[in-house]
Structure formats: structure tokens, C-alpha cells
Design a protein around this motif. Sequence first.
Motif, PDB file in Angstrom:
ATOM      1  N   ALA A 364       0.827  -1.205   0.000  1.00 43.47           N
ATOM      2  CA  ALA A 364       0.000   0.000   0.000  1.00 43.47           C
ATOM      3  C   ALA A 364       0.859   1.252   0.000  1.00 43.47           C
ATOM      4  CB  ALA A 364      -0.946  -0.008   1.196  1.00 43.47           C
ATOM      5  N   GLU A 365       1.960   1.214   0.745  1.00 43.14           N
ATOM      6  CA  GLU A 365       2.886   2.348   0.734  1.00 43.14           C
ATOM      7  C   GLU A 365       3.415   2.618  -0.664  1.00 43.14           C
ATOM      8  OE1 GLU A 365       5.765   0.989   3.616  1.00 43.14           O
ATOM      9  OE2 GLU A 365       5.037   2.444   5.081  1.00 43.14           O
ATOM     10  N   ARG A 366       3.490   1.543  -1.457  1.00 42.47           N
ATOM     11  CA  ARG A 366       3.999   1.661  -2.827  1.00 42.47           C
ATOM     12  C   ARG A 366       2.873   1.809  -3.852  1.00 42.47           C
ATOM     13  NH1 ARG A 366       9.080   0.425  -4.118  1.00 42.47           N
ATOM     14  NH2 ARG A 366      10.533   0.064  -2.404  1.00 42.47           N
ATOM     15  N   GLY A 367       1.647   1.993  -3.371  1.00 38.90           N
ATOM     16  CA  GLY A 367       0.557   2.274  -4.284  1.00 38.90           C
ATOM     17  C   GLY A 367      -0.097   1.067  -4.911  1.00 38.90           C
ATOM     18  N   VAL A 368      -0.014  -0.080  -4.248  1.00 39.31           N
ATOM     19  CA  VAL A 368      -0.670  -1.299  -4.737  1.00 39.31           C
ATOM     20  C   VAL A 368      -1.493  -1.873  -3.585  1.00 39.31           C
ATOM     21  CG1 VAL A 368      -0.356  -3.647  -5.614  1.00 39.31           C
ATOM     22  CG2 VAL A 368       1.149  -1.802  -6.412  1.00 39.31           C
ATOM     23  N   LEU A 369      -2.772  -2.157  -3.821  1.00 40.89           N
ATOM     24  CA  LEU A 369      -3.645  -2.687  -2.777  1.00 40.89           C
ATOM     25  C   LEU A 369      -3.944  -4.158  -3.021  1.00 40.89           C
ATOM     26  CD1 LEU A 369      -6.188   0.221  -2.237  1.00 40.89           C
ATOM     27  CD2 LEU A 369      -4.029  -0.234  -1.048  1.00 40.89           C
ATOM     28  N   ALA A 370      -3.676  -4.968  -1.996  1.00 38.81           N
ATOM     29  CA  ALA A 370      -3.936  -6.408  -2.048  1.00 38.81           C
ATOM     30  C   ALA A 370      -4.444  -6.833  -0.678  1.00 38.81           C
ATOM     31  CB  ALA A 370      -2.675  -7.172  -2.420  1.00 38.81           C
ATOM     32  N   LYS A 371      -4.759  -8.121  -0.537  1.00 37.98           N
ATOM     33  CA  LYS A 371      -5.349  -8.606   0.725  1.00 37.98           C
ATOM     34  C   LYS A 371      -4.642  -9.870   1.179  1.00 37.98           C
ATOM     35  CE  LYS A 371      -8.447  -8.708   4.069  1.00 37.98           C
ATOM     36  NZ  LYS A 371      -7.789  -9.749   4.864  1.00 37.98           N
ATOM     37  N   ASP A 372      -4.346  -9.909   2.473  1.00 36.41           N
ATOM     38  CA  ASP A 372      -3.732 -11.098   3.061  1.00 36.41           C
ATOM     39  C   ASP A 372      -4.799 -12.066   3.536  1.00 36.41           C
ATOM     40  OD1 ASP A 372      -3.785 -10.566   6.439  1.00 36.41           O
ATOM     41  OD2 ASP A 372      -4.154  -8.883   5.088  1.00 36.41           O
ATOM     42  N   THR A 373      -4.401 -13.301   3.751  1.00 34.92           N
ATOM     43  CA  THR A 373      -5.273 -14.320   4.325  1.00 34.92           C
ATOM     44  C   THR A 373      -4.424 -15.393   4.965  1.00 34.92           C
ATOM     45  OG1 THR A 373      -7.143 -15.813   3.883  1.00 34.92           O
ATOM     46  CG2 THR A 373      -5.446 -15.701   2.192  1.00 34.92           C
ATOM     47  N   HIS A 374      -4.880 -15.941   6.058  1.00 27.67           N
ATOM     48  CA  HIS A 374      -4.224 -17.097   6.684  1.00 27.67           C
ATOM     49  C   HIS A 374      -2.720 -16.887   6.881  1.00 27.67           C
ATOM     50  CE1 HIS A 374      -7.890 -19.452   6.551  1.00 27.67           C
ATOM     51  NE2 HIS A 374      -8.046 -19.102   5.292  1.00 27.67           N
ATOM     52  N   GLY A 375      -2.372 -15.810   7.555  1.00 29.71           N
ATOM     53  CA  GLY A 375      -0.980 -15.628   7.972  1.00 29.71           C
ATOM     54  C   GLY A 375      -0.102 -15.005   6.917  1.00 29.71           C
ATOM     55  N   ALA A 376       0.644 -15.836   6.198  1.00 30.03           N
ATOM     56  CA  ALA A 376       1.652 -15.324   5.273  1.00 30.03           C
ATOM     57  C   ALA A 376       1.227 -15.427   3.816  1.00 30.03           C
ATOM     58  CB  ALA A 376       2.973 -16.070   5.480  1.00 30.03           C
ATOM     59  N   THR A 377      -0.066 -15.507   3.550  1.00 22.89           N
ATOM     60  CA  THR A 377      -0.563 -15.633   2.182  1.00 22.89           C
ATOM     61  C   THR A 377      -1.219 -14.333   1.737  1.00 22.89           C
ATOM     62  OG1 THR A 377      -0.905 -18.007   2.404  1.00 22.89           O
ATOM     63  CG2 THR A 377      -2.153 -16.901   0.676  1.00 22.89           C
ATOM     64  N   ILE A 378      -0.986 -13.970   0.476  1.00 21.45           N
ATOM     65  CA  ILE A 378      -1.616 -12.806  -0.152  1.00 21.45           C
ATOM     66  C   ILE A 378      -2.420 -13.288  -1.349  1.00 21.45           C
ATOM     67  CG2 ILE A 378      -1.210 -10.681  -1.468  1.00 21.45           C
ATOM     68  CD1 ILE A 378       1.216 -10.168   0.145  1.00 21.45           C
ATOM     69  N   ARG A 379      -3.593 -12.676  -1.542  1.00 21.55           N
ATOM     70  CA  ARG A 379      -4.389 -12.949  -2.740  1.00 21.55           C
ATOM     71  C   ARG A 379      -4.307 -11.756  -3.683  1.00 21.55           C
ATOM     72  NH1 ARG A 379      -9.845 -13.777   0.149  1.00 21.55           N
ATOM     73  NH2 ARG A 379      -8.720 -12.524   1.662  1.00 21.55           N
ATOM     74  N   LEU A 380      -4.112 -12.038  -4.954  1.00 15.80           N
ATOM     75  CA  LEU A 380      -4.159 -11.018  -5.996  1.00 15.80           C
ATOM     76  C   LEU A 380      -5.301 -11.358  -6.947  1.00 15.80           C
ATOM     77  CD1 LEU A 380      -0.382 -10.548  -6.925  1.00 15.80           C
ATOM     78  CD2 LEU A 380      -1.748  -9.248  -5.277  1.00 15.80           C
ATOM     79  N   ALA A 381      -6.174 -10.392  -7.171  1.00 18.24           N
ATOM     80  CA  ALA A 381      -7.292 -10.582  -8.100  1.00 18.24           C
ATOM     81  C   ALA A 381      -7.600  -9.238  -8.745  1.00 18.24           C
ATOM     82  CB  ALA A 381      -8.519 -11.127  -7.373  1.00 18.24           C
TER      83      ALA A 381
END
Length: 404
Positions: A364-381
Motif C-alpha cells: 500500500a505504501e507503494r501504491g498497490v492494494l492487495a489482501k492477506d489471508t491465513h498468515g503469510a498468504t496474499i491474494r491477488l485478483a
Amino acid sequence: MIDDMLRTPEAIRDAERWTAHNYHPLPVVISSAEGSWLTDVDGRRYLDCLAGYSALNFGHRHPTLIAAAHAQLDRLTLTSRAFVHDQFADFCRELAELCRKDLVLPMNTGAEAVETGIKVARKWGYQVKGVAPGQANIVVAEGNFHGRTTTIVSFSTDEDARADFGPYTPGFTVVPYGDLDALAAAIDENTVAVLIEPIQGEQGVVVPPEGYLPGVRRVCTEQNVLFIADEIQSGLGRTGDTFACDHEGVTPDMYLLGKALGGGIVPVSAVAANADVLGVLRPGQHGSTFGGNPLACAVATEVVRLLATGEFQRRSTELGARLHAGLRSLVGRGLVAVRGRGLWAGLDIDPALMSGREACERLAERGVLAKDTHGATIRLAPPLVITEEEIDHAVAQLAAVLAG
């Protein structure tokens, strides 16, 4: 770190003061959006790589969908299903044709579509299959996410979603996801349906083993059990086909649809099945005041027409290949694994580096929004309107975050 980025923390404090804390959002306050980009109250722009959990497959404020909404707002917004309105038949017919089914039952939210599917499957089991009254059972998968109603969380295996919301609704058998033998063994004379996500989104975009979905189809046919595919996140172009089931040539007995069906404008969901399944319902047995309302139908009809061109499925396939190639190049450089299909990816970050939440804050600091799930996992959609350059930008920002 993230607080330094914010110039309007009072908006965050106000939100926390006046709302229940059932979400833990990133501290970004969005005020406008267009296509793949969001703008906050201070004018800073962010590349949206979440797309409202796939509700925004066609991007923010797609001009065709906005025009349909504006036109309908000037005419008629709600009648309830006590009357028929002039947008209803076109929507139902065109969605049924897209799904290759006879009938459609419109609702509002994804959870409502799931609840509808459960009710229809049970009624079908009693009236058509001949299951003894009160004994219907539905087989579901570990790691599932089908919504947050009391019935749905009753068969969740996520303790955050389930704990302290009992007593739980009976009638569900949970088996490991992707294990066809376990699924087949769980079916008995009282089983009316198998309910699964063709790809488990909330779990981290988990793709089942090759042959699993055709195996589920075969077992359900042999055992006279309905195959219900929850395509609320995975459907409507997200994976490179209209439905995730299409990748393995599988047609379920029932589709559960939502999210992208409303074009990111209004909540729209639907159940699609043939008449021998949905036909078990009679007037008064199920309904919704807002389900299938004129505004929803006007927007959703245009969504179906956008999908009918095949353009967005092709974009997801082609741009998804670029996204996954970029992400795979980061495996061993901060990423442990990459999963997914089309413009949908689950990334496992080396937990020794940072958590998924911390990675999303740094993105987010770099201008990209994504979402985490279950600890160390990120989802991109990202929205399916994203460009090659924007994909490369997102991957580059992730690489910079992982490099520290």
C-alpha cells in the motif's frame, strides 16, 4: 510505517469509533475509482489488485455498466417479486443461456445464493431422490468459504469464521479438499449434494488436483447426488473461462453466482440449474424482496452481455499468464509458492520475512492494494481490465517489498 503515509487518520478513527470491528482494513480512505485505479481522499492513486474479492471483474465504473445503472435509475428501481418488471425476463434468459441451464433464481448476496442452493438441494433430495424426512446431508470441503450466515459457518473449518457462533446447523459432512476418495466415501443414501468451490479463494486461491472436478462430476452422477459449484469468486471470467469448472470440461448441476454479476455497482447473486432441480420450488417457499430487482437486472444483464463476447475471458487468460510468470520469478526470492489460474493468484510469503498483513501494508505504501489471508498468504485478483504495464508494475512493487 503505514501511519506515516496517512494524512487523514481522523477518517480511520471515525470509522473505528462508529462501526463494529468485524473487519481490519488497511488504513487507506478511498474516495473515487476508475478502471483498475483507486484514489484516496488526499489524491494518492493505488492500483487495485483485489477488485472487491472479484466483485469488480470489469473494473471500477465500467462505462457500459454505469450507463445501464443510470438509465434504470431514471425509470424504476424496485417492485418486489410480487410483480413482474420489464428487465426481469431478459436477465434470467440471458444468464440461463450463459450457464447452459433452464432456470435462474435471482438473489442479492453470495451467501444468499449458497443458502438458496442448500434449500433447493434438500428439497430436491426429499421430493425427487426420496431421502427420508429430516435426513438430508450435503458433503463439503475443508478450507471452504461459502459465506458467513449461521448455517454456512456451521460447516466452515476456519475457527475465526466459526467459533462462538453455535449451536451449529446439522446436515453437513466435511472432507479434505481435492481428495476424491474421501468425498466418494462420505456419500450415503441420505446425501443430496456435494457443495464445493472449483478453486478455493479465501483459502489462498487453492486449485484442486487435475482430474478432481471431473471425478466429482462422475461420482455425483453415479450416486444420484447434485454437484453444486460455488463460482461466486471463481466465476464470470476470473480464471480465463466463464466458469472455473470449464477448465476441465465439467458442468455442475447447479451454479452459485454472485460478486461480479453486479458489476461492482449493486449486489446481485443467482442460482442457475435445470428445471428438474430448481423446479421443486413453489410460490411462497423461497424468496427475496430485493432479489431480481429492476436496477440489479439492468446492470447484471449488461454483465452477462460483456461475458458473452468472450473478451474478458481472453484477457484473463493472456494477462493471467503474464501475471503468473512474473510471480513465479519471485519464488525463492521471498515467495515460497504461487498458485492460481487466470488473473487470480495466491502467494505464500516466506514467514521469516514478514506476515501477509505486513506485506500488504508495504505494498500500500507503494501504491498497490492487495489482501492477506491465513498468515503469510496474499491474494491477488486485479480487475480484468488491467493492462500489461500495470501487471508489471504490481509485480515490480511486490519484488521491492520482498527485497526489503
